[in-house]
Design an enzyme around this catalytic site. Structure first.
Site, PDB file in Angstrom:
ATOM      1  N   ASP A   1       2.940   3.138   8.561  1.00  0.00           N
ATOM      2  CA  ASP A   1       1.423   1.969   7.947  1.00  0.00           C
ATOM      3  C   ASP A   1       1.940   0.965   6.916  1.00  0.00           C
ATOM      4  O   ASP A   1       1.771   0.515   6.030  1.00  0.00           O
ATOM      5  CB  ASP A   1       0.529   2.774   6.769  1.00  0.00           C
ATOM      6  CG  ASP A   1      -1.084   1.865   6.686  1.00  0.00           C
ATOM      7  OD1 ASP A   1      -1.122   1.560   7.754  1.00  0.00           O
ATOM      8  OD2 ASP A   1      -1.839   2.868   6.643  1.00  0.00           O
TER       9      ASP A   1
ATOM     10  N   ASP B   1       1.029  -1.627  -0.290  1.00  0.00           N
ATOM     11  CA  ASP B   1       0.302   0.216   0.329  1.00  0.00           C
ATOM     12  C   ASP B   1       1.285   1.210  -0.183  1.00  0.00           C
ATOM     13  O   ASP B   1       0.918   1.956   0.720  1.00  0.00           O
ATOM     14  CB  ASP B   1      -1.206   0.313   1.259  1.00  0.00           C
ATOM     15  CG  ASP B   1      -1.954   0.920   1.375  1.00  0.00           C
ATOM     16  OD1 ASP B   1      -2.606   1.438   0.148  1.00  0.00           O
ATOM     17  OD2 ASP B   1      -2.720   1.387   1.960  1.00  0.00           O
TER      18      ASP B   1
END
Length: 555
Positions: A340, A323
């Site tokens: 993240d 991502d």
């Protein structure tokens, strides 16, 4: 008359046995048997007055039969049972005798304490949930109510535990909110040095899950073979938080700029803070403000730096971000920080190569909008996945510069369009990860035999000696002639005589063919080794004592 009847002994009165048993002699009569015992059942008592029977004669007198009301015994008089019960209630002096009278199973004469002690052994089997009236134990829907979509009663208790354990001293407001979690600022006051350390707490959402496609990131990864419970959101989020904690530890240990993982409790993760001392977080790469005269060059350096981080994550950490975009990268003073990584997967994941190409596309699209001349997706993919080359700076930056120099520049618009088409084809191309997934293995094997293994899309996933082209020396080319096609050519006499030595039988294998002296020496060496081993052997009684003392079995 009445007094004499009362004084007379009843036939049912208790009596002492008139006989006594003597061993080896039998029963002997000790006293005279009372007459009421000897008389037959139903006979009148010998001492009773015979005139007393006159009182019963009126019962059987035929004249009294007319006194009975015929209407009481007729069928129209009603139920005979009701009439009997009414007469019994008026005339009966006691309770009516029961038929089939049985002895009660419980001891009704026992005290209450005995009954309570008898029932106490079954107390654990009795469910009293419906009887208890304790409001503190009752679960309510309000206990799961959240504020800011993450802070419920359980989460607040976890934060309180972290404060008590010294992970943080204070919890401040939210720094950022996302589709899967909220990040809050925190402060740790060091008692020894007196410094204030900024930290971040990531709390994953358990009530309203916007990020619902987590399954494709977990299914197929060997670290999470058990998968997760789709019906239980808390268990799924707990597994997701554990996944990010593990990935952060790998990345931080490899020296890649990222938050430092500190502590994890269920769905609450404590990390190092990426920001200044005042608590201001670093901006995202999308919001980074780059000033100066050489802005274009700075963006190009950031692009090269990011390609090196992606290669290091793949080769050292064995992770694909899955991502990666300008929203999950922080910027500060020319340095990029990766954040993240909860959805990051290993290269063995079934969709890892698909995620890698998606990251390459997102990174290329952003830097092209910033005016950077980017490399093709195929070139970046080969640079990240190839095992040859360095994984440290500045060697990786030099390797990227070589890729810029060796690439084919488009001369006109048609060639640029062809490169764009080739780039789009690569993004949607099927890339096998195992030999079982190869579509046409024979065709690819022929290309490897011709030395064209480098042109395969999965060439970097194969061993180097398989992909490397075959080297042909001049001597080998000269020896290759018509005689190579003649498979059945016979050897000359000299070659045949020299090759006979290869077919001579050697010494047979097996114990029975070994030399006796060698056997004897081997046997002696084994005995010596066992003798030395017995010197350090634990006595049997000590071994039993240790085993019995450490045994978990209850005796």
């Amino acid at each position: 008359m009445a007094d004499s009847n009362t004084a007379a002994a009843s036939p049912a009165a208790p009596h002492q046995p008139p006989y006594t048993y003597t061993p080896n002699q039998g029963y002997e009569q000790t006293q005279e048997v009372p007459p009421e015992v000897r008389m037959p059942r139903g006979a009148p008592h010998p001492e009773s007055d015979p005139h007393d029977d006159d009182d019963l004669d009126d019962i059987f007198d035929e004249e009294d039969e007319d006194e009975l009301a015929e209407d009481e015994w007729s069928g129209d008089a009603g139920d005979l049972t009701k009439s009997y019960n009414r007469q019994r209630q008026l005339n009966a002096s006691g309770a009516a005798p029961r038929s089939n009278q049985q002895k009660p199973k419980a001891n009704t004469f026992a005290s209450v304490d005995d009954q309570v002690s008898a029932l106490s052994r079954h107390a654990a089997k009795i469910r009293l949930d419906s009887v208890k009236k304790d409001d503190d134990k009752d679960k309510d829907k309000a206990d799961r109510a959240t504020s800011e979509q993450v802070l419920d009663q359980r989460t607040r208790m976890i934060l309180l535990q972290m404060i008590n354990r010294g992970s943080v001293s204070e919890v401040h407001g939210a720094i950022s909110t996302g589709k899967e979690a909220n990040v809050y600022g925190a402060v740790l006051h060091d008692d020894k040095s007196g410094d204030t350390i900024q930290r971040a707490i990531k709390v994953y959402k358990t009530a309203i899950l916007v990020f619902k496609d987590r399954e494709r990131y977990i299914t197929g990864e060997h670290r999470f073979k058990g998968g997760f419970d789709k019906g239980n959101n808390r268990k799924m989020v707990k597994l997701w938080a554990e996944k990010e904690y593990r990935n952060l530890r790998r990345i931080y240990a490899a020296g890649i700029p990222c938050p430092e993982p500190i502590n994890l409790k269920l769905h609450v993760l404590v990390m190092g803070f990426l920001g200044d001392r005042k608590g201001w977080a670093y901006p995202r790469l999308r919001d980074a403000a780059i000033d100066g005269d050489d802005v274009d060059r700075q963006w190009r350096n950031l692009y090269i730096q990011l390609l090196g981080l992606m290669r290091k994550m793949y080769q050292v950490c064995r992770l694909v971000h899955a991502d990666l975009s300008e929203y999950n990268i922080l910027y500060n003073k020319g340095t990029l920080y990766i954040i993240d990584v909860s959805q990051s997967v290993e290269p063995d994941h079934p969709r890892s190569l698909e995620f890698l190409r998606m990251d390459i596309k997102n990174v290329g699209d952003f830097f092209r909008r910033m005016g950077v001349d980017t490399l093709s997706d195929r070139t970046i993919f080969n640079f990240i996945t190839t095992s040859a080359g360095s994984v440290e700076e500045p060697a990786m930056s030099a390797a990227v510069e070589l890729l810029y120099d060796s690439r084919h520049a488009a001369a006109d618009e048609d060639e640029a369009a062809e490169l764009e088409v080739d780039n789009e084809v690569f993004r949607n191309q099927y890339i096998p990860q195992t030999l079982e997934q190869v579509y046409d293995m024979e065709k690819d094997a022929q290309r490897l035999g011709k030395g064209e293994g480098g042109e395969l899309v999965y060439s970097n996933l194969l061993a180097d000696q398989v992909v490397a082209p075959k080297r042909q020396d001049g001597d080998e080319e000269q020896s290759t002639s018509d005689s190579d096609s003649d498979v059945g050519a016979e050897l000359s006499g000299e070659e045949a005589s020299g090759d006979e030595s290869r077919f001579e039988k050697g010494t047979p294998r097996g114990r029975r063919f070994e030399d006796k002296d060698e056997k004897k020496q081997h046997k002696q060496a084994v005995k010596e080794a066992k003798r030395e081993k017995r010197k350090d052997k634990m006595p049997k009684h000590l071994k039993k004592k240790i085993v019995s003392s450490t045994s978990r079995r209850k005796k």
